[in-house]
Design an enzyme around this catalytic site. Structure first.
Site, PDB file in Angstrom:
ATOM      1  N   LEU B  64      65.003  25.794  27.204  1.00  0.00           N
ATOM      2  CA  LEU B  64      66.277  26.302  27.967  1.00  0.00           C
ATOM      3  C   LEU B  64      66.869  24.948  28.364  1.00  0.00           C
ATOM      4  O   LEU B  64      68.067  25.219  29.172  1.00  0.00           O
ATOM      5  CB  LEU B  64      65.486  27.261  28.979  1.00  0.00           C
ATOM      6  CG  LEU B  64      64.665  28.294  28.608  1.00  0.00           C
ATOM      7  CD1 LEU B  64      64.327  29.222  29.619  1.00  0.00           C
ATOM      8  CD2 LEU B  64      65.161  29.009  27.350  1.00  0.00           C
ATOM      9  N   ARG B  65      66.427  23.821  28.286  1.00  0.00           N
ATOM     10  CA  ARG B  65      66.951  22.694  28.890  1.00  0.00           C
ATOM     11  C   ARG B  65      67.134  22.493  30.275  1.00  0.00           C
ATOM     12  O   ARG B  65      68.127  22.100  30.769  1.00  0.00           O
ATOM     13  CB  ARG B  65      68.403  22.521  28.301  1.00  0.00           C
ATOM     14  CG  ARG B  65      68.645  22.610  26.687  1.00  0.00           C
ATOM     15  CD  ARG B  65      67.759  21.500  25.961  1.00  0.00           C
ATOM     16  NE  ARG B  65      68.296  21.668  24.576  1.00  0.00           N
ATOM     17  CZ  ARG B  65      67.596  20.869  23.501  1.00  0.00           C
ATOM     18  NH1 ARG B  65      66.351  20.286  24.172  1.00  0.00           N
ATOM     19  NH2 ARG B  65      67.923  20.564  22.373  1.00  0.00           N
ATOM     20  N   ASP B 307      62.140  28.221  17.887  1.00  0.00           N
ATOM     21  CA  ASP B 307      62.169  26.607  18.162  1.00  0.00           C
ATOM     22  C   ASP B 307      63.647  26.408  18.691  1.00  0.00           C
ATOM     23  O   ASP B 307      64.223  25.510  18.198  1.00  0.00           O
ATOM     24  CB  ASP B 307      61.904  26.050  17.049  1.00  0.00           C
ATOM     25  CG  ASP B 307      61.690  24.378  17.099  1.00  0.00           C
ATOM     26  OD1 ASP B 307      61.601  24.360  18.327  1.00  0.00           O
ATOM     27  OD2 ASP B 307      61.513  23.664  16.248  1.00  0.00           O
TER      28      ASP B 307
END
Lengths: 326, 425
Positions: B64-65, B307
């Site tokens: 999700l950064r 991924d």
């Protein structure tokens, strides 16, 4: 192959010159014939033709280069282009500018043609995909992918000495894995119907499935040289020792160095080529390099006419006649 | 809220069945299947005739950064993307910035999900070693107490085998799951494409199969040595499938997943240096792709994941080797899964188990089941709708997809979390 569509326009004429792969025999022959007409220009006292007059060519070299860059510049000068040469390793991208920004900033200066050398495979395609319509890209070497003008000057050299490709056996010796020159040469030789293309290298310098490129593979130099008409030696980069690809220069020379003695295995009239810069005593013995079968220096001078040919074909002028009228 | 979903084709991954029946949801759970519980009075009814009703998808590997890379994505944007694509739970690897190696980061993630999230469950996977540095063990017990569901060193392999052995021992001793993406960094080197004819032709630095299999062989031996329950993530090679199959047959406590894009794409799709095809592990050969599909079909591969690696546009606007690897996968997880069913890899319920029942069982999570008292995280899918994939309509902040222009069948109509409709098309 998608590369067809980006390199060629709807009439099958060159729009960019990115890779030999995706071109066809007609275009390759046209380049060689056009180069013929320019070879005479190079021999004149006044070496200029006006084909690129009013056009601006930017030479963007992200990697060091001596002969490719200078022969491109000479070719551009002889075609009367305005030239902007940037050594990008010491300029904007070092300051953090992205490749695309560099490109767009230069486009804003009304560049008509880019000559690009970059360390990434695919960078020439990347540029071609992002330039404005009407702007052309010439690949002067992208990573380990292709170096198509080098291959064409090699083909020109071979044709100069041997005429018909279909009866030729050509051996390419050395670091195939990292060589963009080898890839372009292999495609070009196959497109020109060369009888046999051999590559000769230790296994650590061969990519996976090398045969899929359309070559026969030899891991023994002496077997590979047997009966060939053309020997192309590739440069061995010193850093290959550090990557554990080879034990030492000495051992490489012992196994893969081209000596007078080994040259005897080839046809008596075989020519020896090298795209330069050569390492004497590593891949090639000095006496072979300077010997009468070597055409290495000729390759360099032919480089100018071949590059003139490619650039003139891109601006839509095939050869000298039409160029002189411009 | 009492909610009834009627006439739907209810997919039960545990029983491997698809049965037309009614579902009754109460207090956030499934209260009735087929027949309403006593005194059930529906406040809301959804007619799901000719639609599939499935457990919400569990994505066992999605980045999700957040925290750390807001230019790429954040919890708000990506949980919204998840919910609007039928994914109700996300397991996030520890290579955030800073990494998930301390309780504060875990709390930050939970807090952000509560504040800004869109109802998807976010399950952090803790770092196996501090800072993912491969030297010191992380505080696994504390991390677990704070909600880490498993431990992994993400894409950073442990250079030191002794540290890896001890990390696996320690995690195993706490009955924690270890997640390993098998990758040997020496063999990976600066590679960016599968070592084969395509990389040879394009002159792309190659990634040999051994970059995965040599690491996997060592990892499997360390599972045998330590007994630590281990999940292998993002397998890409035929030989890896074979190794996992044999290790499972020996009874080792091993499970595995692969990224769903590996079941569709091969190195040939790189075409003309398309940087959206740049992934690590790389897109492999047709042979590998087929073997992965077999592994999915025979149960060697337990789970499928997106991924998910969303990127800002600039990350991919570079020549292939300089681009950043990864695919924005949340928007294509469900349609690709349905396409596997269409292509006959597995029947619907069995395939969906790899995105529901299996990951929840392996990771020890709620959801993923279609039974009484199970959490009512559900999705409804219209199997007959056709649409064309377009990055411009992605919900994820990352538009980096290799599936632009693909035709898909089946689209999401509803997402329910804990019995409430949180998304409706």
């Amino acid at each position: 192959m998608p590369s067809n569509s980006i390199q060629l326009d709807d009439n099958g004429k060159l729009r960019h010159f990115l890779s030999i792969e995706g071109l066809n025999q007609t275009i390759l022959n046209e380049i060689l014939d056009t180069a013929d007409s320019f070879t005479s220009v190079t021999d004149r006292t006044i070496k200029k033709v006006p084909i690129l007059r009013g056009k601006t060519v930017a030479n963007l070299f992200f990697e060091a280069s001596t002969r490719t860059r200078s022969t491109f510049e000479l070719a551009e000068q002889r075609l009367s282009a305005d030239i902007l040469s940037l050594n990008v390793t010491t300029s904007a991208t070092v300051k953090g500018e992205s490749l695309l920004d560099t490109l767009q900033n230069l486009e804003a200066m009304q560049i008509d043609m880019f000559v690009i050398r970059h360390q990434d495979s695919g960078s020439a395609h990347f540029f071609a995909q992002h330039v404005r319509p009407g702007v052309s890209v010439l690949n002067a070497g992208d990573g380990q992918h292709e170096h198509p003008t080098q291959a064409m000057l090699d083909m020109y050299t071979i044709r100069h000495h041997k005429q018909d490709f279909s009866s030729l056996r050509v051996a390419i010796v050395g670091d195939i894995l990292h060589s963009r020159v080898a890839r372009s040469q292999i495609h070009a030789l196959n497109l020109l119907n060369t009888a046999e293309v051999r590559v000769i290298a230790p296994r650590t310098l061969l990519p996976m499935d090398t045969e899929s490129l359309g070559v026969s593979v030899y891991e023994d130099l002496e077997q590979g040289l047997e009966g060939v008409d053309v020997i192309i030696m590739l440069r061995l980069q010193r850093e290959r020792m550090r990557g554990a690809l080879l034990p030492s220069e000495k051992e490489y020379f012992r196994e893969f160095g081209l000596t007078q003695e080994r040259l005897q295995l080839a046809k008596p009239d075989a020519i020896v080529m090298h795209p330069g810069p050569a390492n004497r005593g590593v891949e090639i013995e000095s006496s072979v390099m300077d010997g009468n079968q070597s055409v290495i220096l000729q390759q360099v001078s032919f480089g100018i006419s071949v590059r003139m040919a490619v650039m003139s074909m891109i601006v839509g002028q095939s050869g000298l006649q039409s160029g002189s009228d411009a | 809220m009492n909610l009834q979903i009627k006439n739907g084709q209810v997919v039960n991954p545990l029983e491997s069945t698809v049965i037309k029946t009614d579902l009754f949801l109460q207090d956030g759970k499934i209260a009735g299947l087929g027949s309403a519980p006593k005194s059930f009075k529906a406040e809301q009814t959804i007619d799901a005739a000719d639609h599939w009703v499935l457990p919400g998808l569990i994505d066992c590997q999605a980045r999700l950064r957040d925290p750390g890379e807001p230019e790429k994505a954040n919890i708000e944007s990506e949980t919204k993307a998840a919910i609007e694509n039928g994914i109700t739970s996300l397991c996030i690897p520890p290579d955030t910035q800073p990494p998930i190696d301390n309780s504060a980061t875990v709390e930050l993630i939970h807090h952000r999900n509560e504040m800004f999230g869109h109802q998807a469950q976010v399950y952090p996977i803790g770092a196996l070693t501090r800072g993912l540095g491969g030297e010191q063990l992380s505080n696994m017990a504390s991390l677990r107490a704070n909600g880490c569901i498993a431990f992994s060193n993400a894409k950073v392999p442990l250079a030191n085998n002794l540290v890896q052995r001890r990390a696996m021992d320690y995690a195993g001793g706490q009955h924690s799951l270890v997640i390993i993406q098998p990758l040997d960094h020496d063999l990976l080197a600066n590679g960016c494409a599968h070592e084969g004819a395509v990389a040879t032709r394009l002159g792309l630095p190659a990634i040999p199969e051994a970059a995965e299999t040599a690491a996997l062989a060592k990892d499997i031996e360390l599972v045998a040595q330590t007994g630590a329950r281990t999940h292998f993530g993002q397998l890409s090679c035929a030989r890896s499938v074979d190794m996992v199959r044999r290790a499972k047959a020996k009874g080792l406590p091993i499970t595995a997943d692969c990224a769903i894009h590996q079941l569709f794409l091969t190195d040939h799709d790189i075409g003309n240096f398309d940087s959206n095809m740049f992934t690590i592990p790389p897109l492999r050969s047709q042979y590998d792709r087929d073997a992965l599909r077999e592994g999915v079909a025979d149960g060697t591969i337990d789970c499928l994941c997106s991924d998910h690696q969303p990127h800002e546009v600039d990350a991919k606007l570079k020549p292939f080797p300089s681009a950043e690897p990864g695919i924005s996968g949340l928007d294509t997880l469900l349609p690709l899964a349905l396409r596997l069913v269409e292509e006959g890899v597995l029947p619907l319920a069995e395939l969906i188990a790899k995105l529901t029942l299996n990951p929840t069982t392996i990771m020890g999570l709620p959801g993923g089941r279609m039974g009484i008292d199970e959490v009512a995280d559900l999705i409804i899918v219209d199997p007959d709708s056709h649409w064309v994939c377009s990055a411009s309509s992605f919900v994820s902040k990352g538009k980096n997809t290799p599936f632009e222009g693909w035709d898909f069948h089946g689209s999401l109509t509803h997402t329910l979390v804990a019995g409430n409709v949180v998304y409706k098309r």
